[in-house]
Design a protein around this motif. Structure first.
Motif, PDB file in Angstrom:
ATOM      1  N   PHE A 156       0.824  -1.290   0.175  1.00 16.40           N
ATOM      2  CA  PHE A 156       0.020   0.014  -0.218  1.00 16.40           C
ATOM      3  C   PHE A 156       0.892   1.262  -0.137  1.00 16.40           C
ATOM      4  O   PHE A 156       1.941   1.295   0.685  1.00 16.40           O
ATOM      5  CB  PHE A 156      -0.799   0.116   1.201  1.00 16.40           C
ATOM      6  CG  PHE A 156      -2.038  -0.851   1.286  1.00 16.40           C
ATOM      7  CD1 PHE A 156      -2.099  -2.120   0.433  1.00 16.40           C
ATOM      8  CD2 PHE A 156      -3.004  -0.716   2.231  1.00 16.40           C
ATOM      9  CE1 PHE A 156      -2.853  -3.012   0.242  1.00 16.40           C
ATOM     10  CE2 PHE A 156      -4.027  -1.633   2.398  1.00 16.40           C
ATOM     11  CZ  PHE A 156      -4.136  -2.928   1.356  1.00 16.40           C
ATOM     12  N   THR A 157       0.200   2.217  -0.675  1.00 19.76           N
ATOM     13  CA  THR A 157       1.181   3.591  -0.662  1.00 19.76           C
ATOM     14  C   THR A 157       0.111   4.825  -0.358  1.00 19.76           C
ATOM     15  O   THR A 157      -1.056   4.808  -1.107  1.00 19.76           O
ATOM     16  CB  THR A 157       1.842   3.704  -1.925  1.00 19.76           C
ATOM     17  OG1 THR A 157       2.566   2.905  -2.328  1.00 19.76           O
ATOM     18  CG2 THR A 157       2.477   5.193  -1.903  1.00 19.76           C
ATOM     19  N   ILE A 158       0.426   5.413   0.722  1.00 21.54           N
ATOM     20  CA  ILE A 158      -0.495   6.532   1.021  1.00 21.54           C
ATOM     21  C   ILE A 158       0.226   7.782   0.266  1.00 21.54           C
ATOM     22  O   ILE A 158       1.458   8.032   0.377  1.00 21.54           O
ATOM     23  CB  ILE A 158      -0.574   6.713   2.693  1.00 21.54           C
ATOM     24  CG1 ILE A 158      -1.603   7.752   2.953  1.00 21.54           C
ATOM     25  CG2 ILE A 158       0.945   7.020   3.398  1.00 21.54           C
ATOM     26  CD1 ILE A 158      -1.973   7.707   4.679  1.00 21.54           C
ATOM     27  N   SER A 159      -0.552   8.913   0.145  1.00 22.70           N
ATOM     28  CA  SER A 159      -0.065   9.904  -0.677  1.00 22.70           C
ATOM     29  C   SER A 159      -1.107  11.006  -0.395  1.00 22.70           C
ATOM     30  O   SER A 159      -2.183  10.775  -0.181  1.00 22.70           O
ATOM     31  CB  SER A 159       0.528   9.880  -2.161  1.00 22.70           C
ATOM     32  OG  SER A 159      -1.019   9.418  -2.813  1.00 22.70           O
ATOM     33  N   ARG A 160      -0.812  12.240  -0.746  1.00 20.11           N
ATOM     34  CA  ARG A 160      -1.874  13.397  -0.597  1.00 20.11           C
ATOM     35  C   ARG A 160      -1.600  14.651  -1.548  1.00 20.11           C
ATOM     36  O   ARG A 160      -0.257  14.682  -1.990  1.00 20.11           O
ATOM     37  CB  ARG A 160      -1.879  13.974   0.818  1.00 20.11           C
ATOM     38  CG  ARG A 160      -0.647  14.663   1.331  1.00 20.11           C
ATOM     39  CD  ARG A 160      -0.721  14.871   2.976  1.00 20.11           C
ATOM     40  NE  ARG A 160      -1.748  15.763   3.284  1.00 20.11           N
ATOM     41  CZ  ARG A 160      -2.164  15.713   4.379  1.00 20.11           C
ATOM     42  NH1 ARG A 160      -1.489  15.248   5.487  1.00 20.11           N
ATOM     43  NH2 ARG A 160      -3.147  17.001   4.706  1.00 20.11           N
ATOM     44  N   ASP A 161      -2.496  15.298  -2.030  1.00 23.27           N
ATOM     45  CA  ASP A 161      -2.297  16.320  -2.926  1.00 23.27           C
ATOM     46  C   ASP A 161      -2.933  17.672  -2.401  1.00 23.27           C
ATOM     47  O   ASP A 161      -4.221  17.702  -2.370  1.00 23.27           O
ATOM     48  CB  ASP A 161      -2.662  16.021  -4.281  1.00 23.27           C
ATOM     49  CG  ASP A 161      -2.564  17.361  -5.502  1.00 23.27           C
ATOM     50  OD1 ASP A 161      -2.387  18.307  -4.766  1.00 23.27           O
ATOM     51  OD2 ASP A 161      -2.954  16.903  -6.502  1.00 23.27           O
ATOM     52  N   ASN A 162      -2.233  18.416  -1.433  1.00 20.13           N
ATOM     53  CA  ASN A 162      -2.669  19.471  -0.674  1.00 20.13           C
ATOM     54  C   ASN A 162      -3.379  20.595  -1.546  1.00 20.13           C
ATOM     55  O   ASN A 162      -4.226  21.165  -1.019  1.00 20.13           O
ATOM     56  CB  ASN A 162      -1.689  19.796   0.328  1.00 20.13           C
ATOM     57  CG  ASN A 162      -1.537  18.967   1.325  1.00 20.13           C
ATOM     58  OD1 ASN A 162      -2.407  18.256   1.812  1.00 20.13           O
ATOM     59  ND2 ASN A 162      -0.415  19.200   1.874  1.00 20.13           N
ATOM     60  N   ALA A 163      -2.970  20.642  -2.848  1.00 20.61           N
ATOM     61  CA  ALA A 163      -3.748  21.712  -3.517  1.00 20.61           C
ATOM     62  C   ALA A 163      -5.090  21.239  -4.026  1.00 20.61           C
ATOM     63  O   ALA A 163      -5.980  21.940  -4.325  1.00 20.61           O
ATOM     64  CB  ALA A 163      -2.733  21.868  -4.848  1.00 20.61           C
ATOM     65  N   LYS A 164      -5.433  20.027  -3.894  1.00 16.95           N
ATOM     66  CA  LYS A 164      -6.602  19.385  -4.345  1.00 16.95           C
ATOM     67  C   LYS A 164      -7.130  18.899  -3.058  1.00 16.95           C
ATOM     68  O   LYS A 164      -8.323  18.330  -3.171  1.00 16.95           O
ATOM     69  CB  LYS A 164      -6.668  18.215  -5.051  1.00 16.95           C
ATOM     70  CG  LYS A 164      -5.955  18.505  -6.681  1.00 16.95           C
ATOM     71  CD  LYS A 164      -5.976  17.130  -7.442  1.00 16.95           C
ATOM     72  CE  LYS A 164      -5.254  17.552  -8.649  1.00 16.95           C
ATOM     73  NZ  LYS A 164      -5.221  16.271  -9.609  1.00 16.95           N
ATOM     74  N   ASN A 165      -6.780  19.156  -2.081  1.00 23.28           N
ATOM     75  CA  ASN A 165      -7.472  18.654  -0.697  1.00 23.28           C
ATOM     76  C   ASN A 165      -7.725  17.422  -0.581  1.00 23.28           C
ATOM     77  O   ASN A 165      -8.998  16.921  -0.370  1.00 23.28           O
ATOM     78  CB  ASN A 165      -8.556  19.419  -0.415  1.00 23.28           C
ATOM     79  CG  ASN A 165      -8.245  20.927   0.518  1.00 23.28           C
ATOM     80  OD1 ASN A 165      -7.225  21.105   0.678  1.00 23.28           O
ATOM     81  ND2 ASN A 165      -9.205  21.699   0.557  1.00 23.28           N
ATOM     82  N   THR A 166      -6.870  16.415  -1.035  1.00 19.69           N
ATOM     83  CA  THR A 166      -7.414  15.112  -1.435  1.00 19.69           C
ATOM     84  C   THR A 166      -6.451  14.244  -0.864  1.00 19.69           C
ATOM     85  O   THR A 166      -4.927  14.461  -1.219  1.00 19.69           O
ATOM     86  CB  THR A 166      -7.551  14.474  -2.851  1.00 19.69           C
ATOM     87  OG1 THR A 166      -8.649  15.525  -3.135  1.00 19.69           O
ATOM     88  CG2 THR A 166      -8.079  13.202  -3.067  1.00 19.69           C
ATOM     89  N   MET A 167      -6.448  13.022  -0.125  1.00 23.94           N
ATOM     90  CA  MET A 167      -5.450  11.897   0.152  1.00 23.94           C
ATOM     91  C   MET A 167      -5.700  10.657  -0.655  1.00 23.94           C
ATOM     92  O   MET A 167      -7.052  10.364  -0.984  1.00 23.94           O
ATOM     93  CB  MET A 167      -5.520  11.815   1.594  1.00 23.94           C
ATOM     94  CG  MET A 167      -4.619  10.876   2.048  1.00 23.94           C
ATOM     95  SD  MET A 167      -4.608  10.404   3.955  1.00 23.94           S
ATOM     96  CE  MET A 167      -6.402  10.166   4.247  1.00 23.94           C
ATOM     97  N   TYR A 168      -4.751  10.025  -0.707  1.00 21.52           N
ATOM     98  CA  TYR A 168      -5.136   8.445  -1.575  1.00 21.52           C
ATOM     99  C   TYR A 168      -4.500   7.288  -0.780  1.00 21.52           C
ATOM    100  O   TYR A 168      -3.329   7.557  -0.094  1.00 21.52           O
ATOM    101  CB  TYR A 168      -4.344   8.519  -3.052  1.00 21.52           C
ATOM    102  CG  TYR A 168      -4.733   9.976  -3.741  1.00 21.52           C
ATOM    103  CD1 TYR A 168      -4.106  11.155  -3.575  1.00 21.52           C
ATOM    104  CD2 TYR A 168      -6.122   9.997  -4.294  1.00 21.52           C
ATOM    105  CE1 TYR A 168      -4.495  12.257  -4.509  1.00 21.52           C
ATOM    106  CE2 TYR A 168      -6.456  11.252  -5.276  1.00 21.52           C
ATOM    107  CZ  TYR A 168      -5.730  12.166  -5.093  1.00 21.52           C
ATOM    108  OH  TYR A 168      -6.153  13.084  -6.008  1.00 21.52           O
TER     109      TYR A 168
END
Length: 122
Positions: A68-80
């Motif tokens: 599993f890999t956790i990531s986030r895109d703060n510009a999109k207010n989204t985490m994956y």
């Protein structure tokens, strides 16, 4: 105050991959550390992965490390949460959460998504 909406669940087969998303509606999501938890029927909620507010630090449960890999895109207010090599024991409701501390215990998290179910068939 953050409102989190997690999505991406479904039915997959063992060995498949799936990506979960967590969209935050507040304006301060980038100020929070965040994580994923899961809860299988009849079991307690368990930690899956955590990511720091900047995305520079991550931490995984041993059961998912390397898959599993956790990531986030703060510009999109989204985490994956990218999940590979899925196993039937991964069947659960998955929840995203946000916290002011970088933590692995669910009691330390302040905001929660509604949960998204996915089932891994063997």
């Amino acid at each position: 105050q953050e409102q989190l909406v997690d999505s991406g669940g479904g039915l997959v087969q063992a060995g498949d991959s799936l990506r979960l998303s967590c969209a935050a509606s507040g304006r301060t999501f980038s100020n929070y550390h965040a994580g994923w938890f899961r809860q299988a029927p009849g079991k307690e909620r368990e930690f899956v992965a955590a990511i720091s507010w900047s995305g520079r630090s991550t931490f995984y449960a041993d059961s998912v490390k390397g898959r599993f890999t956790i990531s986030r895109d703060n510009a999109k207010n989204t985490m994956y949460l990218q999940m590979n090599s899925l196993k039937p024991e991964g069947t659960a409701v998955y929840y995203c959460a946000a916290s002011v501390v970088f933590a692995t215990s669910h009691v330390d998290y302040d905001y929660w998504g509604q949960g998204t179910q996915f089932t891994v068939s063997s």
